[in-house]
Design a protein around this motif. Structure first.
Motif, PDB file in Angstrom:
ATOM      1  N   TYR A 171       1.225  -1.184  -0.008  1.00 10.12           N
ATOM      2  CA  TYR A 171       0.071   0.225  -0.167  1.00 10.12           C
ATOM      3  C   TYR A 171       0.919   1.112   0.086  1.00 10.12           C
ATOM      4  CZ  TYR A 171      -3.315  -3.681   1.328  1.00 10.12           C
ATOM      5  OH  TYR A 171      -4.750  -4.236   1.386  1.00 10.12           O
TER       6      TYR A 171
ATOM      7  N   ALA B  85      -1.111   3.881  -1.971  1.00  8.82           N
ATOM      8  CA  ALA B  85      -1.976   3.368  -1.752  1.00  8.82           C
ATOM      9  C   ALA B  85      -3.552   4.865  -1.166  1.00  8.82           C
ATOM     10  CB  ALA B  85      -3.172   1.772  -1.248  1.00  8.82           C
TER      11      ALA B  85
ATOM     12  N   GLY C 247      -1.775  -3.952  -2.095  1.00  8.76           N
ATOM     13  CA  GLY C 247      -2.331  -3.336  -2.559  1.00  8.76           C
ATOM     14  C   GLY C 247      -1.776  -1.862  -3.212  1.00  8.76           C
TER      15      GLY C 247
ATOM     16  N   ASP D 112      -3.518   0.911  -5.221  1.00  2.00           N
ATOM     17  CA  ASP D 112      -4.908   1.278  -5.425  1.00  2.00           C
ATOM     18  C   ASP D 112      -5.487   2.121  -5.552  1.00  2.00           C
ATOM     19  OD1 ASP D 112      -5.119  -1.431  -5.327  1.00  2.00           O
ATOM     20  OD2 ASP D 112      -5.332  -2.444  -3.503  1.00  2.00           O
TER      21      ASP D 112
ATOM     22  N   GLY E 176      -1.173  -5.082  -6.208  1.00  4.38           N
ATOM     23  CA  GLY E 176      -2.989  -4.036  -6.519  1.00  4.38           C
ATOM     24  C   GLY E 176      -2.573  -2.766  -7.037  1.00  4.38           C
TER      25      GLY E 176
ATOM     26  N   SER F 161      -6.832  -2.053  -8.606  1.00  9.51           N
ATOM     27  CA  SER F 161      -7.516  -1.502  -8.449  1.00  9.51           C
ATOM     28  C   SER F 161      -7.542  -0.113  -7.791  1.00  9.51           C
ATOM     29  CB  SER F 161      -8.176  -2.486  -7.687  1.00  9.51           C
ATOM     30  OG  SER F 161      -7.918  -2.429  -6.279  1.00  9.51           O
ATOM     31  N   SER F 162      -9.416   0.296  -9.195  1.00  9.29           N
ATOM     32  CA  SER F 162      -9.584   0.987  -8.777  1.00  9.29           C
ATOM     33  C   SER F 162      -8.505   2.587  -8.573  1.00  9.29           C
ATOM     34  CB  SER F 162     -10.382   1.643  -6.948  1.00  9.29           C
ATOM     35  OG  SER F 162     -10.835   0.514  -6.979  1.00  9.29           O
ATOM     36  N   SER F 163      -7.762   2.648  -9.605  1.00 11.43           N
ATOM     37  CA  SER F 163      -6.908   3.483 -10.232  1.00 11.43           C
ATOM     38  C   SER F 163      -7.160   3.810 -11.518  1.00 11.43           C
ATOM     39  CB  SER F 163      -5.639   3.224 -10.473  1.00 11.43           C
ATOM     40  OG  SER F 163      -4.060   2.961  -8.794  1.00 11.43           O
TER      41      SER F 163
ATOM     42  N   ASN G  13      -4.435  -7.568  -9.521  1.00  8.42           N
ATOM     43  CA  ASN G  13      -5.966  -6.679  -8.893  1.00  8.42           C
ATOM     44  C   ASN G  13      -5.687  -6.287  -9.897  1.00  8.42           C
ATOM     45  OD1 ASN G  13      -7.765  -6.116  -9.000  1.00  8.42           O
ATOM     46  ND2 ASN G  13      -8.124  -6.346  -6.556  1.00  8.42           N
TER      47      ASN G  13
ATOM     48  N   THR H 298      -9.371   0.096 -13.633  1.00 14.28           N
ATOM     49  CA  THR H 298      -8.585   0.632 -14.025  1.00 14.28           C
ATOM     50  C   THR H 298      -9.242   0.691 -15.531  1.00 14.28           C
ATOM     51  OG1 THR H 298      -7.074  -1.300 -14.948  1.00 14.28           O
ATOM     52  CG2 THR H 298      -6.569  -0.855 -12.504  1.00 14.28           C
TER      53      THR H 298
END
Length: 224
Positions: free
Chosen positions: A93, A96, A121, A124, A144, A146-148, A170, A174
């Motif tokens: 992270y 993140a 993460g 993320d 991770g 994700s959600s970028s 993950n 994106t």
């Protein structure tokens, strides 16, 4: 009502710090830092949710082993200097949730991650547009991205090279199109211990040019 005073500038004179976890975490008003970091090994949560921090000076991070959560939540950060992460093992992270408030950091310097093992993460929820050619050959567990939502290119290499336990990638939610997904698949290593790639919510997963067989032929499972 007591007025809240936010710490804005810090100068640390000690040259003897070897561990500094959570040193500035939740310093929402922090804007400038001056300190000697040459002996620090633990940078975990160093600038965690320093939401006013726009830039940082050059930091000597050559002895750093743990960079987990170092810049998590730093939503105002617009640029990073070169960071020596050649001894880094833990990168969980690290960047993140930087887009919680409209994150500004869109590009990264190239990081030396060859010794890294844990990347859960790491990217993320960032505002990054691309990920440079990081060497993730030592990864165990999951990486991770994700959600970028603006992330359109990932150039990492070596994922699966260790081939001694399950690995997950993950990239859900994106901006990766089919060409970018296919490029990611080509950079994956062949595995026998199991590997998963999560691509739900990416534009490329629904495009006819998408070639999941580039990954499945090397032992990976694709999850939509």
């Amino acid at each position: 009502m007591v007025e809240q005073i936010l710490l804005e500038r810090v100068s640390v004179l000690s040259h003897d710090l070897t561990a500094a976890p959570r040193l500035f975490n939740y310093c929402y008003g922090l804007q400038a830092v001056e300190m000697d970091t040459s002996r620090i090994e633990d940078f975990s949560e160093f600038f965690y949710y320093c939401t006013s921090l726009r830039s940082i000076p050059h930091l000597d991070t050559g002895n750093g082993r743990d960079f987990s959560y170092m810049f998590s939540g730093c939503s105002s950060l617009v640029a990073l200097p070169a960071l020596d992460t050649s001894n880094g093992i833990y990168f969980r992270y690290m960047f993140a949730w930087m887009n919680d408030y409209g994150g500004a950091l869109s590009a990264l310097p190239l990081l030396d991650t060859r010794r890294g093992r844990e990347f859960n993460g790491m990217f993320d929820g960032t505002a990054l547009r691309s990920i440079p050619a990081l060497n993730l050959s030592g990864i165990r567990g999951e990486i991770g991205f994700s959600s970028s939502y603006g992330l359109g290119r990932i150039d990492v290499v070596g994922i699966g090279a260790a081939n001694d336990e399950w690995v997950g990638v993950n990239v859900s939610w994106t901006a990766l199109d089919a060409a970018a997904l296919n490029a990611l698949y080509r950079n994956l290593e062949s595995i026998t211990c199991g590997g998963s790639v999560y691509i739900g919510g990416t534009p490329g997963s629904q495009q006819p040019e998408h070639q999941p067989e580039l990954a499945t032929s090397k032992g990976w499972t694709i999850y939509y």
